[in-house]
Design a protein around this motif. Structure first.
Motif, PDB file in Angstrom:
ATOM      1  N   VAL A 228       0.844  -1.202   0.000  1.00 17.46           N
ATOM      2  CA  VAL A 228       0.000   0.000   0.000  1.00 17.46           C
ATOM      3  C   VAL A 228       0.876   1.247   0.000  1.00 17.46           C
ATOM      4  O   VAL A 228       0.612   2.213  -0.724  1.00 17.46           O
ATOM      5  CB  VAL A 228      -0.944  -0.005   1.214  1.00 17.46           C
ATOM      6  CG1 VAL A 228      -1.662   1.333   1.351  1.00 17.46           C
ATOM      7  CG2 VAL A 228      -1.963  -1.136   1.091  1.00 17.46           C
ATOM      8  N   GLN A 229       1.922   1.214   0.807  1.00 20.29           N
ATOM      9  CA  GLN A 229       2.801   2.381   0.903  1.00 20.29           C
ATOM     10  C   GLN A 229       3.633   2.579  -0.369  1.00 20.29           C
ATOM     11  O   GLN A 229       4.193   3.657  -0.575  1.00 20.29           O
ATOM     12  CB  GLN A 229       3.690   2.251   2.143  1.00 20.29           C
ATOM     13  CG  GLN A 229       2.884   2.415   3.424  1.00 20.29           C
ATOM     14  CD  GLN A 229       3.587   1.870   4.654  1.00 20.29           C
ATOM     15  OE1 GLN A 229       4.665   1.292   4.583  1.00 20.29           O
ATOM     16  NE2 GLN A 229       2.967   2.063   5.814  1.00 20.29           N
ATOM     17  N   GLN A 230       3.695   1.553  -1.208  1.00 24.80           N
ATOM     18  CA  GLN A 230       4.344   1.681  -2.514  1.00 24.80           C
ATOM     19  C   GLN A 230       3.326   1.961  -3.622  1.00 24.80           C
ATOM     20  O   GLN A 230       3.655   1.904  -4.808  1.00 24.80           O
ATOM     21  CB  GLN A 230       5.113   0.387  -2.856  1.00 24.80           C
ATOM     22  CG  GLN A 230       6.117  -0.066  -1.812  1.00 24.80           C
ATOM     23  CD  GLN A 230       7.151   0.982  -1.495  1.00 24.80           C
ATOM     24  OE1 GLN A 230       7.772   1.538  -2.395  1.00 24.80           O
ATOM     25  NE2 GLN A 230       7.334   1.277  -0.210  1.00 24.80           N
ATOM     26  N   ASN A 231       2.074   2.256  -3.224  1.00 25.42           N
ATOM     27  CA  ASN A 231       0.977   2.520  -4.168  1.00 25.42           C
ATOM     28  C   ASN A 231       0.676   1.325  -5.061  1.00 25.42           C
ATOM     29  O   ASN A 231       0.241   1.493  -6.203  1.00 25.42           O
ATOM     30  CB  ASN A 231       1.297   3.760  -5.022  1.00 25.42           C
ATOM     31  CG  ASN A 231       1.353   5.021  -4.191  1.00 25.42           C
ATOM     32  OD1 ASN A 231       0.503   5.236  -3.326  1.00 25.42           O
ATOM     33  ND2 ASN A 231       2.356   5.854  -4.432  1.00 25.42           N
ATOM     34  N   ARG A 232       0.873   0.129  -4.557  1.00 18.78           N
ATOM     35  CA  ARG A 232       0.548  -1.096  -5.278  1.00 18.78           C
ATOM     36  C   ARG A 232      -0.696  -1.713  -4.626  1.00 18.78           C
ATOM     37  O   ARG A 232      -0.663  -2.809  -4.070  1.00 18.78           O
ATOM     38  CB  ARG A 232       1.752  -2.037  -5.268  1.00 18.78           C
ATOM     39  CG  ARG A 232       2.930  -1.479  -6.050  1.00 18.78           C
ATOM     40  CD  ARG A 232       4.272  -2.115  -5.701  1.00 18.78           C
ATOM     41  NE  ARG A 232       4.307  -3.539  -5.923  1.00 18.78           N
ATOM     42  CZ  ARG A 232       5.381  -4.315  -5.686  1.00 18.78           C
ATOM     43  NH1 ARG A 232       6.497  -3.744  -5.225  1.00 18.78           N
ATOM     44  NH2 ARG A 232       5.337  -5.609  -5.893  1.00 18.78           N
ATOM     45  N   ASN A 233      -1.785  -0.961  -4.680  1.00 14.65           N
ATOM     46  CA  ASN A 233      -2.982  -1.317  -3.916  1.00 14.65           C
ATOM     47  C   ASN A 233      -3.642  -2.604  -4.390  1.00 14.65           C
ATOM     48  O   ASN A 233      -4.190  -3.359  -3.577  1.00 14.65           O
ATOM     49  CB  ASN A 233      -3.990  -0.166  -3.969  1.00 14.65           C
ATOM     50  CG  ASN A 233      -3.514   1.055  -3.195  1.00 14.65           C
ATOM     51  OD1 ASN A 233      -2.534   0.990  -2.466  1.00 14.65           O
ATOM     52  ND2 ASN A 233      -4.209   2.161  -3.367  1.00 14.65           N
ATOM     53  N   ASP A 234      -3.630  -2.863  -5.693  1.00 16.16           N
ATOM     54  CA  ASP A 234      -4.267  -4.083  -6.190  1.00 16.16           C
ATOM     55  C   ASP A 234      -3.555  -5.320  -5.643  1.00 16.16           C
ATOM     56  O   ASP A 234      -4.215  -6.300  -5.247  1.00 16.16           O
ATOM     57  CB  ASP A 234      -4.260  -4.099  -7.717  1.00 16.16           C
ATOM     58  CG  ASP A 234      -5.207  -3.056  -8.303  1.00 16.16           C
ATOM     59  OD1 ASP A 234      -6.096  -2.582  -7.569  1.00 16.16           O
ATOM     60  OD2 ASP A 234      -5.048  -2.705  -9.496  1.00 16.16           O
TER      61      ASP A 234
ATOM     62  N   LEU B  47      -8.573  -0.090   2.140  1.00 17.53           N
ATOM     63  CA  LEU B  47      -8.499   0.019   0.679  1.00 17.53           C
ATOM     64  C   LEU B  47      -9.881   0.175   0.047  1.00 17.53           C
ATOM     65  O   LEU B  47      -9.993   0.240  -1.175  1.00 17.53           O
ATOM     66  CB  LEU B  47      -7.806  -1.222   0.101  1.00 17.53           C
ATOM     67  CG  LEU B  47      -6.322  -1.384   0.427  1.00 17.53           C
ATOM     68  CD1 LEU B  47      -5.789  -2.692  -0.145  1.00 17.53           C
ATOM     69  CD2 LEU B  47      -5.513  -0.213  -0.117  1.00 17.53           C
TER      70      LEU B  47
ATOM     71  N   GLU C  73     -13.237   1.552  -1.493  1.00 16.19           N
ATOM     72  CA  GLU C  73     -13.481   2.732  -2.322  1.00 16.19           C
ATOM     73  C   GLU C  73     -14.718   3.503  -1.891  1.00 16.19           C
ATOM     74  O   GLU C  73     -14.915   4.648  -2.304  1.00 16.19           O
ATOM     75  CB  GLU C  73     -13.594   2.308  -3.785  1.00 16.19           C
ATOM     76  CG  GLU C  73     -12.293   1.708  -4.326  1.00 16.19           C
ATOM     77  CD  GLU C  73     -12.386   1.310  -5.782  1.00 16.19           C
ATOM     78  OE1 GLU C  73     -13.467   1.512  -6.374  1.00 16.19           O
ATOM     79  OE2 GLU C  73     -11.385   0.792  -6.324  1.00 16.19           O
TER      80      GLU C  73
ATOM     81  N   GLN D 195      -1.442  16.919   0.056  1.00 20.34           N
ATOM     82  CA  GLN D 195      -1.323  15.585   0.634  1.00 20.34           C
ATOM     83  C   GLN D 195      -2.648  15.078   1.201  1.00 20.34           C
ATOM     84  O   GLN D 195      -3.019  13.916   1.002  1.00 20.34           O
ATOM     85  CB  GLN D 195      -0.262  15.606   1.742  1.00 20.34           C
ATOM     86  CG  GLN D 195      -0.023  14.262   2.408  1.00 20.34           C
ATOM     87  CD  GLN D 195       1.058  14.335   3.475  1.00 20.34           C
ATOM     88  OE1 GLN D 195       1.582  15.409   3.781  1.00 20.34           O
ATOM     89  NE2 GLN D 195       1.405  13.199   4.049  1.00 20.34           N
TER      90      GLN D 195
ATOM     91  N   GLN E  46      -8.009  13.886  -6.238  1.00 19.06           N
ATOM     92  CA  GLN E  46      -7.878  12.427  -6.316  1.00 19.06           C
ATOM     93  C   GLN E  46      -7.658  11.888  -4.913  1.00 19.06           C
ATOM     94  O   GLN E  46      -6.557  11.948  -4.376  1.00 19.06           O
ATOM     95  CB  GLN E  46      -6.704  12.039  -7.227  1.00 19.06           C
ATOM     96  CG  GLN E  46      -6.972  12.198  -8.706  1.00 19.06           C
ATOM     97  CD  GLN E  46      -8.043  11.248  -9.190  1.00 19.06           C
ATOM     98  OE1 GLN E  46      -9.154  11.657  -9.501  1.00 19.06           O
ATOM     99  NE2 GLN E  46      -7.738   9.963  -9.257  1.00 19.06           N
TER     100      GLN E  46
ATOM    101  N   GLY F   2      -7.267   9.199  -1.891  1.00 14.51           N
ATOM    102  CA  GLY F   2      -6.807   7.845  -1.668  1.00 14.51           C
ATOM    103  C   GLY F   2      -7.898   7.005  -1.036  1.00 14.51           C
ATOM    104  O   GLY F   2      -8.864   7.529  -0.477  1.00 14.51           O
TER     105      GLY F   2
END
Length: 636
Positions: A237-243, A271, A273, A414, A450, A452
């Motif tokens: 998640v912290q690497q923006n690889r949410n899937d 996560l 939406e 942010q 946008q 998060g």
């Protein structure tokens, strides 16, 4: 009758007397003592025998003392050796963490310095970096296989040594995660990197030699995913690889380990939406374990963001009631920060703005999360503004360098456009035109932001503020347009509908909506306070006092309903009683300029000097433009 004496005489016979000149005993000491009694010469043989015997006794005594010390030292050394052995065994039994064994490496890489220990060190560096980058609320004690911070390379030694004994014992008795791997060349010249956890099947990656670092990273991620799946998902998640993270959380939820399922639902909720999806995951966790405090806290925060104040307030109360569980399930810094936030929010909901602002400033130094540390000063400033203490709010912002517009603009990039304090500052002094303008800009900007997955949408609450501001300015059509899109389970939104209709002169509709707001927030004071304001707008002071009294009962530390009570008494032409209510409110909100102005007006009926003091105090405080003009006129 014959009596036997002495061991050598026959039974029934008397012992014979010793012959003349023969000693009665063979003991030399006895002989020397007997002889010395009749021989006064100090140098006689008998005296010398006695002196030698004395020296012999002294030597034997000294030898006995040395023997005691030698026995003590030997015993102490034995105890130390035994204690050392026990300590070594205990240390081995407590061994956790990760041990990276040297990798096998092809000779050409070894010749270039990429030996097995070097490759293992690079793998260790990557694992340590991933561990350090993982910001998680979860307490280490809740993991079945916790690494902690203990990650090391183990290079076996030849021969027997204490280090080798310790290594064997830790491997035998401990609970270490042992990692190994190989780097080898394929027939086409590319490299293959395999990594293995214990005796589990290896994970393999292939690529060009130039991509060796990426292959090692791939291996490190495979190890992290296998041994620390929840932490790995948080890292993703912290690497923006949410899937990818979502897939890991779903696998945890589908597993058999109850604790991992709980945290899997927790991760999925972060996560989600939509708020509905977030609530489903958090409620699923609470069905598994009703005392799972991380889900309690997040559910309460999400309910509050949706305007479901009563449920959020109650759920935060449950969270606080299970503080011991929170401290067990959450990392210590996170637990204290979240408990402080729970107390802060609950205090603010019932109007205890003084406690809320103090808790908010305390929270600046509590948050272990980088984003929490960045946002806490603004939250404290907003809390002080809600308490009508703008000097304290500005102090906090100045101390953290946030009065400059560019500093706030950076934070809004942010956290989103809702992250601002100007609208609360305007509401604090009753400057509804400024509040309207600030909130309108926020709503316009938030539609393009946008957001998060874990960032709550606060547009419903902002619409409620905008609608009430329009209504107080007499802009009824704009007020109704602002509030129409909101849901009917959003408590601030329902209250705003009631205020809009009150300012529109539609008393029946106002009562409908404010009665509904009381129904959906039965234990909270805000609906009663807004209803008191609505009755004041309708020039009905008796009913305003009734609602203000209910608000005071449910929010005894809130200044606003006391001011409304005083306003209603002034409407009934009871200035002395109104002054008492205003003074009660001043004790709760001493820096509220509009309150001092109202107190002065009540005192002006018969306490001229006291009134002048109240007007003078108000003039030194923050005021809306209209109140500033009034104070200046009254003082002049």
């Amino acid at each position: 009758m014959k009596v036997a004496r002495g061991g050598d005489s026959k039974a029934g016979e008397l012992p014979k007397a010793p012959a003349a000149g023969v000693p009665p005993t063979t003991n030399p000491i006895d002989i020397a003592l007997e002889t010395g009694r009749h021989d006064p010469d100090l140098e006689s043989p008998a005296r010398r025998v006695l002196q030698k015997n004395e020296r012999l006794i002294e030597a034997q005594t000294a030898q006995l003392g040395r023997q005691r010390w030698r026995d003590f030292i030997i015993t102490a050394l034995g105890v130390c050796v035994l204690a050392g052995a026990c300590l070594l065994v205990w240390d081995a039994s407590q061994a956790k963490g990760v041990v990276v064994e040297p990798f096998a490496a092809p000779p050409d890489l070894v010749e270039r310095g990429l030996s097995g220990p070097v490759l293992a060190a690079q793998m260790l560096d990557k694992l340590s970096r991933m561990q350090a980058q993982t910001e998680s609320t979860r307490a280490a004690s809740t993991y079945a296989n916790d690494w902690g911070g203990d990650i090391e390379i183990e290079i076996p030694n030849t021969g027997v040594s204490i280090g080798e004994v310790r290594r064997y014992l830790r491997a035998w008795l401990g609970d270490q995660t042992r990692l190994s791997g190989e780097v080898f060349r394929l027939t086409d010249g590319r490299l293959a990197v395999t990594t293995r956890v214990g005796t589990n099947p290896a994970t393999r990656g292939e690529g060009a030699e130039a991509n060796l670092d990426a292959l090692l990273q791939q291996g490190a991620e495979a190890i992290y995913a296998e041994t620390q799946p929840f932490r790995y998902a948080v890292w993703l998640v912290q690497q923006n690889r949410n899937d990818e993270a979502k897939a890991v959380f779903q696998a945890l939820v589908a597993g058999s380990d109850k604790d991992e399922r709980l945290w899997g639902y927790y991760g999925l909720s972060n996560l989600a939406e939509t708020s509905a999806e977030r609530h489903r995951n958090l409620q699923a966790a609470l069905r598994l374990n009703p005392r799972f405090t991380p889900a309690m806290f997040n559910l309460a925060m999400s309910l509050g963001a949706d305007g479901r104040e009563e449920q959020g307030y109650t759920t935060l109360g449950d969270f606080v009631a299970h503080a011991a569980d929170a401290r067990r399930e959450l990392q210590s810094g996170w637990a204290e920060d979240m408990l402080n936030q729970a107390h802060l929010i609950r205090a603010g909901i019932v109007g205890d703005t003084r406690q809320a602002s103090q808790r908010a400033e305390k929270g600046i130094g509590l948050s272990p999360w980088s984003q929490g540390t960045a946002s806490a000063p603004v939250a404290a400033a907003v809390a002080y503004a809600a308490a009508h203490d703008l000097p304290a709010a500005r102090r906090v912002l100045q101390e953290h360098g946030l009065l400059a517009p560019e500093a706030m603009a950076k934070l809004q990039m942010q956290f989103g456009p809702e992250f601002e304090y100007q609208s609360q500052f305007a509401m604090s002094v009753g400057d509804w035109a400024a509040a309207r303008d600030h909130v309108a800009r926020v709503l316009a900007a938030s539609s393009a932001f946008q957001r998060g997955p874990a960032q709550a949408d606060l547009s419903a609450g902002n619409r409620a503020v905008l609608a009430a501001a329009h209504a107080r300015l007499g802009q009824i059509d704009e007020a109704r347009a602002a509030i129409i899109p909101t849901k009917l389970d959003c408590a601030p939104c329902v209250r705003a509908r009631g205020l809009v209709e009150a300012y529109a002169g539609n008393g029946r509709a106002a009562d409908h909506w404010l009665r509904e707001s009381v129904r959906i927030t039965p234990s909270l004071p805000t609906a009663h306070a807004d209803w008191a304001e609505a009755y004041l707008v309708r020039r009905d002071p008796a009913r305003a006092i009734l609602q203000a009294r209910l608000a005071v009962e449910k929010g005894p530390n809130w200044a606003e309903p006391r001011k409304f009570w005083g306003d209603a008494l002034m409407m009934q032409n009871k200035p002395s009683e109104a002054a008492r209510k205003y003074r009660e409110a001043v004790r709760l909100a001493p820096n509220w300029g509009a309150l001092h102005l109202a107190l002065g007006r009540a005192q002006a009926a018969g306490q001229t000097e006291a009134a002048r003091g109240s007007f003078s105090a108000a003039s030194r405080m923050d005021l809306s433009p209209a109140d500033r003009t009034a104070v200046t006129s009254l003082l002049n």
